[in-house]
Design a protein around this motif. Sequence first.
Motif: not given
Lengths: 374, 341
Positions: B125-134
């Motif tokens: 999620f952190i590396s591929h899905y989440a927008p940078r702000q999240l």
Amino acid sequence: MKLQRKNRRALTLGALAVSGALALTACGSDDTGDNGDGGKKSNAASNIDCNGAKGQLMASGSSAQKNAIDAWVAQYRSACKDVQLNYKPDGSGAGITAFLQGQTAFAGSDSALKPEEIEKSKKVCKSSQAIDLPMVGGPIAVGYNVPGVDSLVLDAKTLADIFNNKIKTWDDKAIEKLNPDAKLPGTKIQAFHRSDESGTTDNFTKYLKGAAPDAWPHEPGKSWEAKGGQSAQGSSGVAQQVKQTAGAISYMELSYAKEGIKTVDLKTGAKEPVKATVDNASKAIAESKTVGEGKDLALELNYKPTAEGAYPITLVTYEIVCEKGNKADTLAATKSFLTYIAGQDGQALLKDEGYAPIPAEINTKVRDTIKALS
Amino acid sequence: MDIPTDTPPTPAPVQDDRPTPAEQKRAARGATRPGDRIFLGLSRGSGIALLAIMAAVAAFLAYRTSVALADNTGNFFTTFEWDPAGISSDGKPVFGIAVLVFGTIVSSIIALVIAVPVAVGIALFISHYAPRQLAAPIAYVIDLLAAVPSIVYGLWGAIVVAPNLTGLYSWLDDYFGWTGIFEYQGGAPRSLMTVGILLAIMILPIITNVSREVFLQVPKFNEEAALALGATRWEVIRMAVLPFGRSGIISASMLGLGRALGETIAVATVLSPSFVINASVLDYGGGTFAQNIASKFSEADEYGRDALIASGLVLFIITLLVNGAARLIIARRKEYSGANA
């Protein structure tokens, strides 16, 4: 590695947190009650005979008597400023080990020295031997949590059967017989014991074995020898479990049995069931006899007292010193401190801390022995 | 005593400007200045010191173990008892590690089974899905989890988590009780399962962090190639990211397992230990190496401590084996995982 650089802040935080935790655990063990030694500093200090003692006095051992020692040290320090007394509550086993290795001037212990430990002590005591001085008493309360039951009477046999998983529910006939008026629920009994080795367990199982040998087949000891049952770490751990588990019962030093934990009244040989209080513990200790040889004052408690108001589940902690051959540079300080704590003022302080003073007859012998230390 | 000499004066040594082979070597390494030599010495010293410390720990453990085992009247590997003082057997020491091996391994496996899928999910999620702000705040919170001291986890586990697991355990008993593994007989839920759940939370950060780093290193070409072939995002992850990251996930899990095996104070606070092996992971009882040492050490006499140290040696060996196994797996996977592409 890229990872390490990115996480350096987290690592630093982690390191800080870990060292913080170490510091916390180092001083956080067995903090019972409040050691309110701030207010009553001056009253007894003037009677302490410093004996011209100077220097550092190292001691370690039982954590059960930690609060008593803390209160004593606060008084002693204000009278004898030249002595720096340092008591580390590492546990009885560690205390005896340190004493036998010659690292400390005296040790505190929840149980008297074993024969092989006395044998070993001849080395550090220069061919004399180590002796036990009973100094602090304390009741071990049996705390329970049964909703709707505000007072509960049990006897030794029923207690043994409960902790041996023979009695499984609270409305068992044996319990009903002792409590005809109580509304006992049919819930399961959850008996907790200490998961760590402990003098409290040692003394509680000694009581079960001594008072109900038929119902308690296990050997008494610092670790729990019976099979089954649940356990938790430390006095505060079992107290926590009793508090939050309906149907729970466990044993703990009296000072832990508060805030919603009710204590069992004990049916002894006396007419009335006995409450777990400091005074009642002293009465039971008065019925014990000394079994140590020579100057050794190891006690054998009477677990079936018939005197009114004698509460027999008690713990006696000893200070352990050499009879002769104590180290010359700490002898004066050791004698001076022990004289104070065995004296009237020292023993009087115990009640405020939730401990039981040693009864007069035994106490007199302790004082005489301390006078003769060399 | 004037003896004439015919020998010609020795010729002055020929000045040779070419470096000797040794000098050439040194020049090639480029280490002639004092700073370089000092640093070389320091780093070499650190390396040697590490080995020396490990050897010293092993030697200490082995020596004390031999003292303890010499007098043990029980079988060290099969006895279900811990009584080095010989309380129940006339002073003859009886102790064995069977219960501890079982408890340590079972609780660690439960922790891995719970933590690895969740950690990989968070990392993806952190590396591929989440927008940078999240992504940044989530990563930061995960780092923070790693900084919480284990005694805090232990207290939280004992006071908050364990009492609230009764419902879950009754549910597991209703539907999976027939397996025998999830039988629940009541009592405070302070079992190996509870320990496993707590350990899972404790090892989550390390597995997440390492996996995330590995996922971020997946070559962009691979991902773009998959996209160009018409793959959906999930298919990209399945075809490009996970195969590339597999060895990373495994080594991350092993790091987590290492922490789970050795966790001490949190386990001691949460578990209701006793020297029995239950088929059901929901029943109280059991124990782990580190928990047993922490519980028994302070009141143990000298021989009791030797016995505890003997169990410590076994944990030391188990940890070495786990790390060795992880390295083997990684080495074997490397060739076709694309990690060296």
